[in-house]
Design a protein around this motif. Sequence first.
Motif, mmCIF file in Angstrom:
data_model
loop_
_atom_site.group_PDB
_atom_site.id
_atom_site.type_symbol
_atom_site.label_atom_id
_atom_site.label_comp_id
_atom_site.label_asym_id
_atom_site.label_seq_id
_atom_site.Cartn_x
_atom_site.Cartn_y
_atom_site.Cartn_z
ATOM 1 N N HIS A 114 0.836 -1.201 0.000
ATOM 2 C CA HIS A 114 0.000 0.000 0.000
ATOM 3 C C HIS A 114 0.867 1.246 0.000
ATOM 4 O O HIS A 114 1.816 1.377 0.776
ATOM 5 C CB HIS A 114 -0.902 0.051 1.238
ATOM 6 C CG HIS A 114 -1.578 1.379 1.400
ATOM 7 N ND1 HIS A 114 -1.073 2.392 2.191
ATOM 8 C CD2 HIS A 114 -2.710 1.878 0.826
ATOM 9 C CE1 HIS A 114 -1.871 3.446 2.115
ATOM 10 N NE2 HIS A 114 -2.867 3.167 1.306
ATOM 11 N N THR A 115 0.532 2.153 -0.885
ATOM 12 C CA THR A 115 1.134 3.480 -0.873
ATOM 13 C C THR A 115 0.179 4.454 -1.536
ATOM 14 O O THR A 115 -0.498 4.110 -2.503
ATOM 15 C CB THR A 115 2.507 3.483 -1.594
ATOM 16 O OG1 THR A 115 3.085 4.783 -1.518
ATOM 17 C CG2 THR A 115 2.393 3.092 -3.052
ATOM 18 N N HIS A 143 -3.708 3.455 -2.325
ATOM 19 C CA HIS A 143 -4.061 2.289 -3.119
ATOM 20 C C HIS A 143 -3.111 1.129 -2.836
ATOM 21 O O HIS A 143 -1.979 1.329 -2.387
ATOM 22 C CB HIS A 143 -4.032 2.611 -4.611
ATOM 23 C CG HIS A 143 -5.170 3.470 -5.070
ATOM 24 N ND1 HIS A 143 -5.198 4.839 -4.842
ATOM 25 C CD2 HIS A 143 -6.328 3.161 -5.713
ATOM 26 C CE1 HIS A 143 -6.318 5.340 -5.338
ATOM 27 N NE2 HIS A 143 -7.021 4.348 -5.885
ATOM 28 N N VAL A 144 -3.600 -0.077 -3.124
ATOM 29 C CA VAL A 144 -2.802 -1.285 -2.943
ATOM 30 C C VAL A 144 -2.431 -1.829 -4.319
ATOM 31 O O VAL A 144 -3.266 -1.869 -5.235
ATOM 32 C CB VAL A 144 -3.579 -2.349 -2.147
ATOM 33 C CG1 VAL A 144 -2.768 -3.645 -2.060
ATOM 34 C CG2 VAL A 144 -3.905 -1.839 -0.750
ATOM 35 N N ARG A 190 -4.009 -1.662 -9.657
ATOM 36 C CA ARG A 190 -3.904 -0.752 -8.512
ATOM 37 C C ARG A 190 -5.319 -0.507 -8.023
ATOM 38 O O ARG A 190 -6.148 0.018 -8.770
ATOM 39 C CB ARG A 190 -3.234 0.548 -8.967
ATOM 40 C CG ARG A 190 -3.135 1.653 -7.943
ATOM 41 C CD ARG A 190 -2.344 2.809 -8.572
ATOM 42 N NE ARG A 190 -2.245 3.971 -7.695
ATOM 43 C CZ ARG A 190 -3.086 4.992 -7.697
ATOM 44 N NH1 ARG A 190 -4.123 4.985 -8.549
ATOM 45 N NH2 ARG A 190 -2.930 6.014 -6.880
ATOM 46 N N VAL A 225 -7.895 0.453 -0.980
ATOM 47 C CA VAL A 225 -7.563 -0.412 0.159
ATOM 48 C C VAL A 225 -8.748 -1.265 0.574
ATOM 49 O O VAL A 225 -8.609 -2.473 0.805
ATOM 50 C CB VAL A 225 -7.094 0.431 1.367
ATOM 51 C CG1 VAL A 225 -6.651 -0.486 2.502
ATOM 52 C CG2 VAL A 225 -5.972 1.364 0.984
ATOM 53 N N ALA A 238 -9.317 -0.467 6.660
ATOM 54 C CA ALA A 238 -8.792 0.304 5.528
ATOM 55 C C ALA A 238 -8.353 1.693 5.963
ATOM 56 O O ALA A 238 -7.329 2.212 5.504
ATOM 57 C CB ALA A 238 -9.855 0.400 4.433
ATOM 58 N N VAL A 296 -4.963 1.595 7.561
ATOM 59 C CA VAL A 296 -3.902 1.498 6.545
ATOM 60 C C VAL A 296 -3.663 2.856 5.892
ATOM 61 O O VAL A 296 -2.523 3.295 5.723
ATOM 62 C CB VAL A 296 -4.274 0.442 5.485
ATOM 63 C CG1 VAL A 296 -3.257 0.472 4.331
ATOM 64 C CG2 VAL A 296 -4.324 -0.951 6.106
ATOM 65 N N ARG A 297 -4.760 3.547 5.533
ATOM 66 C CA ARG A 297 -4.616 4.849 4.877
ATOM 67 C C ARG A 297 -3.955 5.866 5.788
ATOM 68 O O ARG A 297 -3.205 6.737 5.344
ATOM 69 C CB ARG A 297 -5.990 5.359 4.422
ATOM 70 C CG ARG A 297 -6.538 4.655 3.182
ATOM 71 C CD ARG A 297 -7.755 5.386 2.639
ATOM 72 N NE ARG A 297 -8.902 5.260 3.514
ATOM 73 C CZ ARG A 297 -9.879 4.361 3.360
ATOM 74 N NH1 ARG A 297 -9.840 3.501 2.347
ATOM 75 N NH2 ARG A 297 -10.893 4.326 4.199
#
Length: 391
Positions: A142-143, A146-147, A155, A158, A208, A211-212
Motif C-alpha cells: 500500500h502506498t 491504493h494497494v 492498482r 484499500v 482500511a 492502513v490509509r
Amino acid sequence: MSLDQAPSPKKPIYPVRLAQRLLRNAKDPLGIPERTAKTYRYRRRQFGAARRFLRKEFRWETEWGNRKPDWWRRGFLSRSVTLYQLPDNDPSLYINDVQRYFRTKRMVNPHLQEVLNNKFSFFLLVKNLGLDTDVVDLLGLHTRGHVHPFPQSRRIPVDQFLAEILSERQHIFVKPLHGAEANGVRSMKIADGEYRMDGQPSSIEEMAQWVRDFPRPVLFEAAITQHDSQAYLNPHSTNTIRLLTMPDVTDDHTPFIARASQRIGSVRSGHIDNWTKGGLSANVDLETGKLSAAAQLPEGNDLQWYAEHPDSGARIQGHQVPFWEETKQLVLDAAQRLAFMEYIGWDIIITQDGPVILEANINSGMNVLQVHGPLLADPRAAAYYRARGVV
C-alpha cells in the motif's frame, strides 16, 4: 550598475555553522588544530550516545527504585541488570547495551543494511536464493491510498483489496516496510463472518482507514498456519524462533548458529509473540531442539521463569521443536548464501510441512537471546565480536 547587474547578496554564515565548517576541515585558514577538531567530534559522538542510552533507559516506565545507575557506566541498562542476573553472573561475558545499540550495527556493511531492514527488498532477495523452502507469501503493498496486489499489475483501493484478500485468505498481517519490535504490525482476519483487527471486532472500512492513516507504505503478508505442536504453546499467536548466525572467524568463516530462542505469545503480548511486548522466550537446545523454561521481560527487579505457560498452562520446558534439524539446515544454508551479510537474526515459523523464513534482522534481539546465557561464553562468538570491534 543596473539592478539586473547587481551581485546577489551572500548568504550569512552563522557562528555555529562556521564552527562546524572549521572543525570539519583541520586545514582551515584560521588554523584550528587537527587534534582539537578530532577531540570535538569524539566528544560530540560521546554526548550523543549517552543521550540515546539514557533515552532507552527511561523508555522503561518503572519506579526509580528499580533503576541501577551504578551499572550505566559499565554499559548496562537497569532492566538488563535484572535480566542477566548481574553481578551473580559475570558481566564481562555479556554483550552490554552500549555495545548492543552502538556497535553491533557495524556487523553488516552500511551499504547492505537496507536489504535486511526493508522487508520488501528482503522478500525479493530470499525468493531468488534458491532455498529448499518457501517464504511467507507477499500479497501486496500500500502506498498513496491504493494497494498494488502481487503478482498482478493493477492498482485498487484499500477497502476493495481487504475485502477480496480476506475472502480468499481469511487471515493476513500488515507490516511497515521498516520496523522492529513488532511496531505497526496488525493482524486482520475474518472468522465466523466477523472481521477482526488484532483480535478485536472491526470492519473493512475501519481496517482500511488504519492502513490509509499509517504514515508509511505497508506490506500485506499471508498468515501462515503453524505446526500443531507450536500452536500448543500458545494458540493465539504465531510462535516464531529467532536464530542468530555469524561467521566462524577462527576457522574458514563458515556460518554457525550462536543461539536460538523460541518466542511464545502471552496475554501481555496479545496476537503477537514479541518479547518486548510481553511475550515469552525459551532457549532452544541447539543439539536436540528441546526448550528450556521460558522467561518474560521483567517489569521490576524479579526475573520470572516458567516451566509452563503462565496463561494456558501448556508445558514449555522439555517441549520438542518439530523439524529442528531441517530448521538448522535451512538457516545455515541461507546464511551461507548471504555470507556477505555476516550477522543475521532469522525469524522462522514451523509449519506442518517444515520451517519457513518469516524475515531476517540486523537487530539480533540481544536480550531475548542473552537471558539464557552470555554470548561471549562461546569462543567462536567472542572471537567474532572482537574481530568486528564490538568488545
